[in-house]
Scaffold this motif. Structure first.
Motif, PDB file in Angstrom:
ATOM      1  N   ALA A   1      -7.961  -8.464   3.254  1.00 56.03           N
ATOM      2  CA  ALA A   1      -8.813  -9.540   2.746  1.00 56.03           C
ATOM      3  C   ALA A   1      -8.322  -9.998   1.369  1.00 56.03           C
ATOM      4  O   ALA A   1      -8.272 -11.194   1.081  1.00 56.03           O
ATOM      5  CB  ALA A   1     -10.265  -9.080   2.676  1.00 56.03           C
ATOM      6  N   LEU A   2      -7.944  -9.038   0.531  1.00 56.56           N
ATOM      7  CA  LEU A   2      -7.426  -9.390  -0.793  1.00 56.56           C
ATOM      8  C   LEU A   2      -6.094 -10.141  -0.664  1.00 56.56           C
ATOM      9  O   LEU A   2      -5.873 -11.155  -1.326  1.00 56.56           O
ATOM     10  CB  LEU A   2      -7.249  -8.141  -1.669  1.00 56.56           C
ATOM     11  CG  LEU A   2      -6.653  -8.402  -3.065  1.00 56.56           C
ATOM     12  CD1 LEU A   2      -7.538  -9.344  -3.877  1.00 56.56           C
ATOM     13  CD2 LEU A   2      -6.447  -7.093  -3.821  1.00 56.56           C
ATOM     14  N   ALA A   3      -5.224  -9.644   0.214  1.00 58.07           N
ATOM     15  CA  ALA A   3      -3.918 -10.291   0.416  1.00 58.07           C
ATOM     16  C   ALA A   3      -4.110 -11.732   0.890  1.00 58.07           C
ATOM     17  O   ALA A   3      -3.401 -12.640   0.447  1.00 58.07           O
ATOM     18  CB  ALA A   3      -3.084  -9.498   1.418  1.00 58.07           C
ATOM     19  N   ALA A   4      -5.106 -11.950   1.755  1.00 59.97           N
ATOM     20  CA  ALA A   4      -5.382 -13.303   2.258  1.00 59.97           C
ATOM     21  C   ALA A   4      -5.847 -14.188   1.114  1.00 59.97           C
ATOM     22  O   ALA A   4      -5.435 -15.339   0.983  1.00 59.97           O
ATOM     23  CB  ALA A   4      -6.431 -13.250   3.364  1.00 59.97           C
ATOM     24  N   ARG A   5      -6.695 -13.626   0.242  1.00 60.57           N
ATOM     25  CA  ARG A   5      -7.203 -14.370  -0.896  1.00 60.57           C
ATOM     26  C   ARG A   5      -6.097 -14.737  -1.879  1.00 60.57           C
ATOM     27  O   ARG A   5      -6.081 -15.804  -2.454  1.00 60.57           O
ATOM     28  CB  ARG A   5      -8.290 -13.544  -1.596  1.00 60.57           C
ATOM     29  CG  ARG A   5      -9.241 -14.302  -2.458  1.00 60.57           C
ATOM     30  CD  ARG A   5     -10.690 -13.832  -2.301  1.00 60.57           C
ATOM     31  NE  ARG A   5     -10.844 -12.392  -2.339  1.00 60.57           N
ATOM     32  CZ  ARG A   5     -10.819 -11.658  -3.458  1.00 60.57           C
ATOM     33  NH1 ARG A   5     -10.623 -12.239  -4.619  1.00 60.57           N
ATOM     34  NH2 ARG A   5     -11.004 -10.364  -3.406  1.00 60.57           N
TER      35      ARG A   5
ATOM     36  N   ALA B   1       0.867  -1.172   0.000  1.00 66.07           N
ATOM     37  CA  ALA B   1       0.000   0.000   0.000  1.00 66.07           C
ATOM     38  C   ALA B   1       0.904   1.223   0.000  1.00 66.07           C
ATOM     39  O   ALA B   1       1.789   1.342   0.830  1.00 66.07           O
ATOM     40  CB  ALA B   1      -0.853   0.001   1.258  1.00 66.07           C
ATOM     41  N   ASN B   2       0.694   2.133  -0.948  1.00 62.58           N
ATOM     42  CA  ASN B   2       1.504   3.359  -0.966  1.00 62.58           C
ATOM     43  C   ASN B   2       0.621   4.583  -0.683  1.00 62.58           C
ATOM     44  O   ASN B   2      -0.602   4.496  -0.718  1.00 62.58           O
ATOM     45  CB  ASN B   2       2.219   3.504  -2.307  1.00 62.58           C
ATOM     46  CG  ASN B   2       3.262   4.604  -2.292  1.00 62.58           C
ATOM     47  OD1 ASN B   2       3.914   4.856  -1.275  1.00 62.58           O
ATOM     48  ND2 ASN B   2       3.428   5.286  -3.420  1.00 62.58           N
ATOM     49  N   LYS B   3       1.273   5.680  -0.402  1.00 65.88           N
ATOM     50  CA  LYS B   3       0.638   6.990  -0.140  1.00 65.88           C
ATOM     51  C   LYS B   3      -0.125   7.026   1.186  1.00 65.88           C
ATOM     52  O   LYS B   3      -1.165   7.693   1.293  1.00 65.88           O
ATOM     53  CB  LYS B   3      -0.268   7.417  -1.306  1.00 65.88           C
ATOM     54  CG  LYS B   3       0.438   7.374  -2.670  1.00 65.88           C
ATOM     55  CD  LYS B   3      -0.284   8.184  -3.732  1.00 65.88           C
ATOM     56  CE  LYS B   3       0.337   7.969  -5.104  1.00 65.88           C
ATOM     57  NZ  LYS B   3      -0.277   8.749  -6.178  1.00 65.88           N
ATOM     58  N   THR B   4       0.347   6.319   2.203  1.00 61.43           N
ATOM     59  CA  THR B   4      -0.313   6.357   3.513  1.00 61.43           C
ATOM     60  C   THR B   4      -0.188   7.739   4.174  1.00 61.43           C
ATOM     61  O   THR B   4      -0.867   8.020   5.149  1.00 61.43           O
ATOM     62  CB  THR B   4       0.258   5.289   4.465  1.00 61.43           C
ATOM     63  OG1 THR B   4       1.671   5.468   4.537  1.00 61.43           O
ATOM     64  CG2 THR B   4      -0.074   3.886   3.985  1.00 61.43           C
ATOM     65  N   ASP B   5       0.663   8.584   3.619  1.00 60.53           N
ATOM     66  CA  ASP B   5       0.747   9.978   4.120  1.00 60.53           C
ATOM     67  C   ASP B   5      -0.535  10.746   3.784  1.00 60.53           C
ATOM     68  O   ASP B   5      -0.823  11.770   4.386  1.00 60.53           O
ATOM     69  CB  ASP B   5       1.957  10.706   3.504  1.00 60.53           C
ATOM     70  CG  ASP B   5       1.907  10.708   1.978  1.00 60.53           C
ATOM     71  OD1 ASP B   5       2.048   9.616   1.380  1.00 60.53           O
ATOM     72  OD2 ASP B   5       1.705  11.787   1.391  1.00 60.53           O
ATOM     73  N   MET B   6      -1.314  10.222   2.818  1.00 59.05           N
ATOM     74  CA  MET B   6      -2.562  10.870   2.400  1.00 59.05           C
ATOM     75  C   MET B   6      -3.755  10.272   3.156  1.00 59.05           C
ATOM     76  O   MET B   6      -4.808  10.045   2.552  1.00 59.05           O
ATOM     77  CB  MET B   6      -2.763  10.667   0.892  1.00 59.05           C
ATOM     78  CG  MET B   6      -1.611  11.129   0.042  1.00 59.05           C
ATOM     79  SD  MET B   6      -1.771  12.853  -0.401  1.00 59.05           S
ATOM     80  CE  MET B   6      -3.025  12.710  -1.661  1.00 59.05           C
ATOM     81  N   GLU B   7      -3.581  10.027   4.433  1.00 57.19           N
ATOM     82  CA  GLU B   7      -4.600   9.380   5.267  1.00 57.19           C
ATOM     83  C   GLU B   7      -5.979  10.033   5.118  1.00 57.19           C
ATOM     84  O   GLU B   7      -6.997   9.349   5.060  1.00 57.19           O
ATOM     85  CB  GLU B   7      -4.134   9.413   6.728  1.00 57.19           C
ATOM     86  CG  GLU B   7      -4.930   8.551   7.680  1.00 57.19           C
ATOM     87  CD  GLU B   7      -5.014   7.069   7.288  1.00 57.19           C
ATOM     88  OE1 GLU B   7      -3.986   6.503   6.893  1.00 57.19           O
ATOM     89  OE2 GLU B   7      -6.122   6.502   7.384  1.00 57.19           O
ATOM     90  N   HIS B   8      -6.014  11.360   5.044  1.00 56.10           N
ATOM     91  CA  HIS B   8      -7.277  12.096   4.918  1.00 56.10           C
ATOM     92  C   HIS B   8      -8.016  11.787   3.621  1.00 56.10           C
ATOM     93  O   HIS B   8      -9.209  12.056   3.515  1.00 56.10           O
ATOM     94  CB  HIS B   8      -7.026  13.597   5.064  1.00 56.10           C
ATOM     95  CG  HIS B   8      -5.988  14.129   4.109  1.00 56.10           C
ATOM     96  ND1 HIS B   8      -4.652  13.781   4.200  1.00 56.10           N
ATOM     97  CD2 HIS B   8      -6.090  14.943   3.047  1.00 56.10           C
ATOM     98  CE1 HIS B   8      -3.985  14.373   3.225  1.00 56.10           C
ATOM     99  NE2 HIS B   8      -4.835  15.091   2.510  1.00 56.10           N
ATOM    100  N   CYS B   9      -7.304  11.241   2.625  1.00 53.40           N
ATOM    101  CA  CYS B   9      -7.935  10.916   1.336  1.00 53.40           C
ATOM    102  C   CYS B   9      -8.083   9.413   1.143  1.00 53.40           C
ATOM    103  O   CYS B   9      -8.395   8.951   0.039  1.00 53.40           O
ATOM    104  CB  CYS B   9      -7.095  11.462   0.189  1.00 53.40           C
ATOM    105  SG  CYS B   9      -6.894  13.232   0.190  1.00 53.40           S
ATOM    106  N   ARG B  10      -7.855   8.666   2.205  1.00 49.14           N
ATOM    107  CA  ARG B  10      -7.867   7.199   2.077  1.00 49.14           C
ATOM    108  C   ARG B  10      -9.259   6.683   1.702  1.00 49.14           C
ATOM    109  O   ARG B  10     -10.257   7.084   2.297  1.00 49.14           O
ATOM    110  CB  ARG B  10      -7.423   6.566   3.405  1.00 49.14           C
ATOM    111  CG  ARG B  10      -7.298   5.045   3.346  1.00 49.14           C
ATOM    112  CD  ARG B  10      -7.144   4.463   4.731  1.00 49.14           C
ATOM    113  NE  ARG B  10      -5.763   4.413   5.183  1.00 49.14           N
ATOM    114  CZ  ARG B  10      -4.978   3.327   5.044  1.00 49.14           C
ATOM    115  NH1 ARG B  10      -5.445   2.242   4.467  1.00 49.14           N
ATOM    116  NH2 ARG B  10      -3.740   3.350   5.504  1.00 49.14           N
ATOM    117  N   THR B  11      -9.298   5.790   0.699  1.00 50.52           N
ATOM    118  CA  THR B  11     -10.558   5.144   0.328  1.00 50.52           C
ATOM    119  C   THR B  11     -10.444   3.624   0.396  1.00 50.52           C
ATOM    120  O   THR B  11     -11.444   2.924   0.281  1.00 50.52           O
ATOM    121  CB  THR B  11     -11.007   5.542  -1.102  1.00 50.52           C
ATOM    122  OG1 THR B  11      -9.967   5.210  -2.016  1.00 50.52           O
ATOM    123  CG2 THR B  11     -11.312   7.031  -1.193  1.00 50.52           C
ATOM    124  N   VAL B  12      -9.215   3.126   0.552  1.00 44.69           N
ATOM    125  CA  VAL B  12      -9.009   1.682   0.686  1.00 44.69           C
ATOM    126  C   VAL B  12      -8.674   1.398   2.149  1.00 44.69           C
ATOM    127  O   VAL B  12      -7.662   1.876   2.655  1.00 44.69           O
ATOM    128  CB  VAL B  12      -7.851   1.179  -0.212  1.00 44.69           C
ATOM    129  CG1 VAL B  12      -7.661  -0.323  -0.040  1.00 44.69           C
ATOM    130  CG2 VAL B  12      -8.093   1.541  -1.668  1.00 44.69           C
TER     131      VAL B  12
END
Ligand code: GDP
Length: 165
Positions: free
Chosen positions: A130-134, A112-123
């Motif tokens: 869940a996807l990684a587990a799949r 996951a990239n751009k975690t500095d943009m927490e205020h704009c997070r949609t994922v």
């Protein structure tokens, strides 16, 4: 140790997720906001992971080429936490890689990239987990303009997976 391990990595993901920024951060410790990434780059990098000398080759691909898919031993699948489409894109890429590699085991990590943009997070972390587990792969979060250690961890983790495969 006098042996050098050679590792071939490929960084993939939707355009704009920050593939080039992550690689440049890993190699130089710096965030370079506008990096020339209109064509394929192959980087060569010598490092030390847990006392082992590692020679890494990293391909940053705008287009995913079959020969590169066959060439690579480990795949870093990058998505952008502010972009839902980029998470969906990971599933498509995984299907593409599987179809080209058929019998070969796929060693990959989701980043996951751009975690500095927490205020704009949609994922959400849960959704991506869940996807990684799949896909049965690791999942780490970082930011190309955040702490270098997080970015380093993502690449080192993938190298460890390749070494274990
Ligand atoms: P690529 O197409 O996947 O190689 O993406 P780039 O590395 O070219 O980055 C796309 C855009 O996102 C550029 O404008 C970068 O400056 C920006 N970017 C990359 N990583 C980050 C990050 O972690 N945080 C923020 N805020 N911007 C980023």
């Amino acid at each position: 140790s006098t042996t050098t391990n050679h590792i071939r990595l490929m960084v993939v993901g939707q355009e704009g997720v920050g593939k080039s920024a992550l690689i440049v951060k890993y190699l130089t410790g710096r965030f370079i906001s506008e990096y020339q990434s209109d064509f394929d780059w192959k980087y060569s990098y010598q490092t030390n992971i847990e006392g082992e000398q590692v020679h890494m080759e990293i391909i940053d691909s705008l287009t995913i080429d079959d020969t590169h898919i066959v060439w690579a031993e480990g795949f870093m699948m990058v998505y952008d936490v502010t972009n839902q489409d980029s998470l969906l894109k990971i599933e498509q890429i995984k299907e593409r890689l599987d179809s080209v590699r058929s019998t070969k085991i796929l060693t990959m990590i989701m980043v996951a990239n751009k975690t500095d943009m927490e205020h704009c997070r949609t994922v959400s972390r849960e959704q991506a987990d869940a996807l990684a587990a799949r896909l049965s792969c690791g999942h780490v979060e970082c930011s190309a303009c955040g702490p270098e250690a997080e970015v380093r961890f993502a690449f080192d983790e993938l190298c460890r997976e390749v070494a274990l495969a």
